[in-house]
Design a protein around this motif. Sequence first.
Motif, PDB file in Angstrom:
ATOM      1  N   GLU A  79      38.061  19.088  31.814  1.00 18.73           N
ATOM      2  CA  GLU A  79      38.728  19.653  32.921  1.00 18.73           C
ATOM      3  C   GLU A  79      39.762  20.788  32.584  1.00 18.73           C
ATOM      4  O   GLU A  79      40.061  20.960  31.457  1.00 18.73           O
ATOM      5  CB  GLU A  79      39.598  18.322  33.535  1.00 18.73           C
ATOM      6  CG  GLU A  79      40.411  18.520  34.616  1.00 18.73           C
ATOM      7  CD  GLU A  79      39.682  18.821  36.006  1.00 18.73           C
ATOM      8  OE1 GLU A  79      39.708  20.056  36.028  1.00 18.73           O
ATOM      9  OE2 GLU A  79      39.424  18.156  36.740  1.00 18.73           O
ATOM     10  N   ASP A  80      40.274  21.415  33.505  1.00 19.69           N
ATOM     11  CA  ASP A  80      41.215  22.485  33.448  1.00 19.69           C
ATOM     12  C   ASP A  80      42.500  21.937  33.338  1.00 19.69           C
ATOM     13  O   ASP A  80      42.876  21.052  33.942  1.00 19.69           O
ATOM     14  CB  ASP A  80      41.114  23.394  34.767  1.00 19.69           C
ATOM     15  CG  ASP A  80      42.254  24.662  34.273  1.00 19.69           C
ATOM     16  OD1 ASP A  80      42.134  25.352  33.546  1.00 19.69           O
ATOM     17  OD2 ASP A  80      43.008  24.738  35.367  1.00 19.69           O
ATOM     18  N   GLY A  81      43.584  22.533  32.366  1.00 17.66           N
ATOM     19  CA  GLY A  81      44.675  22.011  32.185  1.00 17.66           C
ATOM     20  C   GLY A  81      45.509  21.977  33.517  1.00 17.66           C
ATOM     21  O   GLY A  81      46.537  20.899  33.502  1.00 17.66           O
ATOM     22  N   ASP A  82      45.594  22.761  34.224  1.00 17.93           N
ATOM     23  CA  ASP A  82      46.457  22.942  35.339  1.00 17.93           C
ATOM     24  C   ASP A  82      46.290  21.651  36.109  1.00 17.93           C
ATOM     25  O   ASP A  82      47.408  20.906  36.448  1.00 17.93           O
ATOM     26  CB  ASP A  82      46.243  24.112  36.132  1.00 17.93           C
ATOM     27  CG  ASP A  82      46.608  25.592  35.725  1.00 17.93           C
ATOM     28  OD1 ASP A  82      47.521  25.252  34.888  1.00 17.93           O
ATOM     29  OD2 ASP A  82      46.332  26.490  36.521  1.00 17.93           O
ATOM     30  N   SER A  88      43.416  22.073  23.724  1.00 20.30           N
ATOM     31  CA  SER A  88      43.448  22.631  25.060  1.00 20.30           C
ATOM     32  C   SER A  88      44.546  21.898  25.557  1.00 20.30           C
ATOM     33  O   SER A  88      45.088  20.921  25.246  1.00 20.30           O
ATOM     34  CB  SER A  88      42.023  22.354  25.804  1.00 20.30           C
ATOM     35  OG  SER A  88      41.973  20.828  26.332  1.00 20.30           O
ATOM     36  N   ARG A  89      45.004  22.353  26.814  1.00 15.45           N
ATOM     37  CA  ARG A  89      46.100  21.867  27.477  1.00 15.45           C
ATOM     38  C   ARG A  89      45.673  20.485  27.929  1.00 15.45           C
ATOM     39  O   ARG A  89      46.401  19.558  28.055  1.00 15.45           O
ATOM     40  CB  ARG A  89      46.456  22.844  28.937  1.00 15.45           C
ATOM     41  CG  ARG A  89      47.213  23.894  28.148  1.00 15.45           C
ATOM     42  CD  ARG A  89      47.585  24.878  29.320  1.00 15.45           C
ATOM     43  NE  ARG A  89      46.238  25.137  30.210  1.00 15.45           N
ATOM     44  CZ  ARG A  89      46.339  25.434  31.423  1.00 15.45           C
ATOM     45  NH1 ARG A  89      47.560  25.665  32.160  1.00 15.45           N
ATOM     46  NH2 ARG A  89      45.090  25.746  32.063  1.00 15.45           N
ATOM     47  N   THR A  90      44.277  20.322  28.469  1.00 16.62           N
ATOM     48  CA  THR A  90      43.805  19.193  28.934  1.00 16.62           C
ATOM     49  C   THR A  90      44.130  17.905  27.821  1.00 16.62           C
ATOM     50  O   THR A  90      44.571  16.914  27.998  1.00 16.62           O
ATOM     51  CB  THR A  90      42.688  19.184  29.479  1.00 16.62           C
ATOM     52  OG1 THR A  90      42.478  19.723  30.674  1.00 16.62           O
ATOM     53  CG2 THR A  90      41.983  17.722  29.951  1.00 16.62           C
TER      54      THR A  90
HETATM   55 MG    MG Z   1      41.361  26.085  31.665  1.00 17.93          MG
END
Ligand code: MG
Length: 248
Positions: A162-165, A186-188
């Motif tokens: 999944e994307d972090g946002d 990663s941010r996720t």
């Molecule tokens: Mg991303």
Amino acid sequence: MLIPRSHPRAESLHIREKLVRGFQNGLVVEEGLLAHGRGEMFDYLIGEKTSKSSHEAIKASARLLLASEHPVISVNGNFAALCAKEIVELSKITGAKIEVNLFYASEKRKKAIARVLKKNGAKEIFGINAKFSKRIPNLDSARRIVDSRGIFSADVVLVPLEDGDRTIALKKFGKKIITFDLNPMSRTAQTADITIVDNVIRGMKVLINTCKKYSREDFTKKIKFDNKKNLEESILEIKKNLRRMSHA
Ligand code: MG
Ligand code: ATP
């Protein structure tokens, strides 16, 4: 293409083939192929195996999924292309709902993903009927649409690749998040409650087998898991592998 079993990278080439087939069948978008490339690089660094720290994260995830009231498995194109059978199996074992939730939304692609999941035995797929669309706050336009009966009312959401946002928005919205992410930085990975640093294609099988082993008493006990510490372990494992590779 036929890949001989003896090829040193046979497994990762097979995974690539699966993804390319997913692309040809309309499940995966070009950007998904690129995201896979980022994952492959980290898979190389973790030694293309389920590490000790990933096993710990999987055990905690199994217990959290089994203990939760309303778990949901969020499915995107890459996840469906790589693990359709396992998604359905995990949903049956844990009672989790399956919701199609795409970063690059398209009705046609949602339907293609739902079709593949149904072919693999899924009874009901959420996220494909606009009548039940709801918005999660703190996210832009199409990416914030979820199913009122699925992710919107879930207590625990499994959101792999999944994307972090979006992970941050789901977390702010009060969801407990489990993710598979090969990149522990990663941010996720850093935002989730439990991050399984493993390729979904290996990790999902281990997660299913772990869920099968647990009894009801196991998952009513309090779950102790420190995601930050576990991620540090994953990064240490990568550092050790790098040292080994550079000395080879
Ligand atoms: Mg991303
Ligand atoms: P973030 O937005 O969380 O900071 P990112 O922008 O680096 O991450 P995205 O493309 O948004 O990356 O998300 C895809 C993530 O999925 C990447 O971290 C990638 O390493 C990971 N990934 C790709 N393929 C797999 C796979 N087969 N199994 C597990 N993780 C994967």
